[in-house]
Design an enzyme around this catalytic site. Structure first.
Site, PDB file in Angstrom:
ATOM      1  N   LYS A   1      -2.782   2.214 -14.802  1.00 52.14           N
ATOM      2  CA  LYS A   1      -1.934   3.374 -14.498  1.00 52.14           C
ATOM      3  C   LYS A   1      -0.589   3.255 -15.236  1.00 52.14           C
ATOM      4  O   LYS A   1      -0.079   4.221 -15.801  1.00 52.14           O
ATOM      5  CB  LYS A   1      -1.716   3.488 -12.983  1.00 52.14           C
ATOM      6  CG  LYS A   1      -3.002   3.872 -12.251  1.00 52.14           C
ATOM      7  CD  LYS A   1      -2.939   3.682 -10.740  1.00 52.14           C
ATOM      8  CE  LYS A   1      -4.299   3.938 -10.101  1.00 52.14           C
ATOM      9  NZ  LYS A   1      -4.318   3.725  -8.649  1.00 52.14           N
TER      10      LYS A   1
ATOM     11  N   GLN B   1      -0.702   1.051  -4.011  1.00 55.07           N
ATOM     12  CA  GLN B   1      -2.097   0.698  -4.289  1.00 55.07           C
ATOM     13  C   GLN B   1      -2.768   0.137  -3.038  1.00 55.07           C
ATOM     14  O   GLN B   1      -2.264  -0.767  -2.393  1.00 55.07           O
ATOM     15  CB  GLN B   1      -2.151  -0.326  -5.441  1.00 55.07           C
ATOM     16  CG  GLN B   1      -3.542  -0.639  -5.922  1.00 55.07           C
ATOM     17  CD  GLN B   1      -4.267   0.572  -6.525  1.00 55.07           C
ATOM     18  OE1 GLN B   1      -3.698   1.317  -7.310  1.00 55.07           O
ATOM     19  NE2 GLN B   1      -5.508   0.779  -6.125  1.00 55.07           N
TER      20      GLN B   1
ATOM     21  N   ASP C   1      -0.658  10.578  -5.120  1.00 53.18           N
ATOM     22  CA  ASP C   1      -2.055  10.311  -4.771  1.00 53.18           C
ATOM     23  C   ASP C   1      -2.626  11.434  -3.906  1.00 53.18           C
ATOM     24  O   ASP C   1      -3.830  11.495  -3.680  1.00 53.18           O
ATOM     25  CB  ASP C   1      -2.173   8.983  -3.997  1.00 53.18           C
ATOM     26  CG  ASP C   1      -2.407   7.797  -4.928  1.00 53.18           C
ATOM     27  OD1 ASP C   1      -3.015   8.013  -6.004  1.00 53.18           O
ATOM     28  OD2 ASP C   1      -2.004   6.667  -4.587  1.00 53.18           O
TER      29      ASP C   1
END
Ligand code: NDP
Length: 314
Positions: free
Chosen positions: A53, A97, A120
Site C-alpha cells: 500500500k 491493518q 477502508d
C-alpha cells in the site's frame, strides 16, 4: 468455451493513470494527499500488505506515513494514536491493518477513525451511507469488483447476481453495491441450502468465502461472469496437483515455491464461465487501487468542505 479473462492488472493501471492526473491537479492547487498506515506488531502477511500500500502511494505521488507500534500496545494507546491521526491536517486517509493483537479491541479502534478519513470504508457511518445510497468511502475490495464489472462492460442492470459470503468487508457491501447498480441479488453464506443450484441461476457470481477451489464448473451457468475474490494459499502438494491437474505450469510453480495461490473458484471454471477474474491478477490489484482512489476522494471531500466552511470558491 473458454472464458474471457478479466485482467485486474490492466484495469488497475487504467485507474492509476486516472488517479495520477487527479493527484497532479490537486497538487497544482497546493494539496498533497496523504495516507497514514498503522501496522501493529510484526505479522509478516500484514507487513507485506502495508508495504504494497505504501509502495502504491509512492508510485502515484501520494504522501504516506507509516506507524509501527509494538504488538504489546493497549487499546487506549492505539486509540490515542488514531486520535492524533484524525487531527493531523496532512493525513487524508487512515488505515489500521487488521488483524490487531488479541488484547486490542478492534471494533473500538475502527470506530475511532474519523469517518471522513476512513479509506477502508469500515466505519459504521460509511456503511450506513453506503446502504442509504449516499456518497461515501466504500470498502475497497467490493468497490474494486464494481470497477472490474463496469470497465469490462459486463451488464449489471437486471442481472441475477449471487454473492457467496456475507462478511462486513466483502460480501455485504458487495451485495449493496450490486443492488444499487440494479442487479437482483442473492446473498449466500455457510447456512445456505443448495448453494450450487442457487449459483447456477446467476448471471454474475461473486465468490468471497475463503474456501479453496470450492466453486467447481457445475456451480456455474455456461456463459456467466465469475468474480473470484478468494485468496487461499495451498501448501499441500497432493491438493495442488488435484486442483491444478490441467495447469502444469501452476504445479511447476508450486514445486518451486512450496505453495500456490488459488481462489474460491476451481481453475476449471474457466471452461464454463463467459468471463472470469484470475487469481492472482484479478480482484487483488483492484483492492489497493481503490484504497488509493478513496484517499484521493477523502482529500477532495475533506478539503472541499474546509474550503466551503472558509467561504472559498472551488
Ligand atoms: P470471512 O471469513 O470474513 O467470510 C467468509 C464468508 O463466507 C462468511 O460469510 C461465511 O458464511 C461464508 N462461507 C464460508 N464457507 C462457506 C461455504 N462452504 N458455503 C457458503 N458460504 C460460506 O472472509 P472475508 O470476506 O474476509 O474474505 C473472503 C475471501 O476473500 C478470503 O479468501 C479472503 O482472503 C479474500 N479476500 C481477498 C481480498 C482481495 O483483495 N482479493 C480482500 C479481502 C478478502 P458465514 O457468515 O455463515 O460464516
Amino acid at each position: 468455451m473458454t472464458a474471457r479473462i478479466l485482467n485486474g492488472v490492466a484495469i488497475r493501471d487504467q485507474i492509476y493513470a486516472e488517479l495520477q492526473s487527479e493527484i497532479a491537479s490537486l497538487a497544482a492547487g497546493g494539496v498533497r494527499s496523504g495516507l497514514a498506515a498503522v501496522l501493529v506488531g510484526d505479522n509478516p502477511a500484514s507487513k507485506l500488505y502495508v508495504n504494497s500500500k505504501i509502495a502504491a502511494c509512492g508510485k502515484l505521488g501520494l504522501e504516506s506515513f507509516l506507524l509501527t507500534p509494538p504488538a504489546t500496545i493497549t487499546t487506549e494507546e492505539l486509540l490515542g494514536a488514531v486520535d492524533e491521526l484524525n487531527r493531523r491536517d496532512d493525513v487524508d486517509g487512515i488505515l489500521v491493518q487488521m488483524p490487531l493483537p488479541k488484547q486490542v479491541d478492534s471494533k473500538r479502534i475502527l470506530d475511532a477513525v474519523d469517518p471522513a478519513k476512513d479509506v477502508d470504508g469500515f466505519h459504521p457511518e460509511n456503511v450506513g451511507r453506503l446502504v442509504a445510497g449516499r456518497p461515501s468511502l466504500v470498502a475497497c475490495t467490493p468497490a474494486g469488483v464494481m470497477e472490474i464489472l463496469r470497465r469490462s462492460g459486463i451488464a449489471i442492470e437486471g442481472a441475477n447476481a449471487v454473492v457467496m459470503g456475507r462478511s462486513d468487508i466483502v460480501g455485504k457491501p458487495m451485495a449493496i453495491l450490486l443492488v444499487h447498480a440494479n442487479a437482483t441479488v442473492t446473498i449466500c453464506h455457510s447456512k445456505t441450502r443448495e448453494l450450487k443450484e442457487v449459483a447456477r441461476r446467476a448471471d454474475i457470481v461473486v465468490a468471497a468465502m475463503g474456501r479453496a477451489a470450492m466453486v467447481t464448473p457445475d456451480y456455474i451457468r455456461p456463459g456467466a461472469t465469475v468474480i473470484d475474490v478468494g485468496q487461499n494459499v495451498i501448501t499441500d502438494a497432493a491438493e495442488a496437483e488435484r486442483i491444478f491437474a490441467k495447469f502444469p505450469e501452476k504445479i511447476a510453480g508450486f514445486h518451486k515455491k512450496g505453495s500456490v495461490l488459488v481462489g474460491d473458484c476451481h481453475p476449471d471454471v474457466v471452461e464454463t464461465a463467459g468471463a472470469f477474474t484470475p487469481v492472482p491478477g484479478g480482484v487483488g490489484p483492484l483492492t489497493i487501487a481503490m484504497l488509493m482512489s478513496n484517499t484521493v476522494r477523502a482529500a477532495r471531500m475533506r478539503r472541499g468542505r474546509a474550503a466551503e466552511a472558509a467561504g472559498v470558491e472551488r
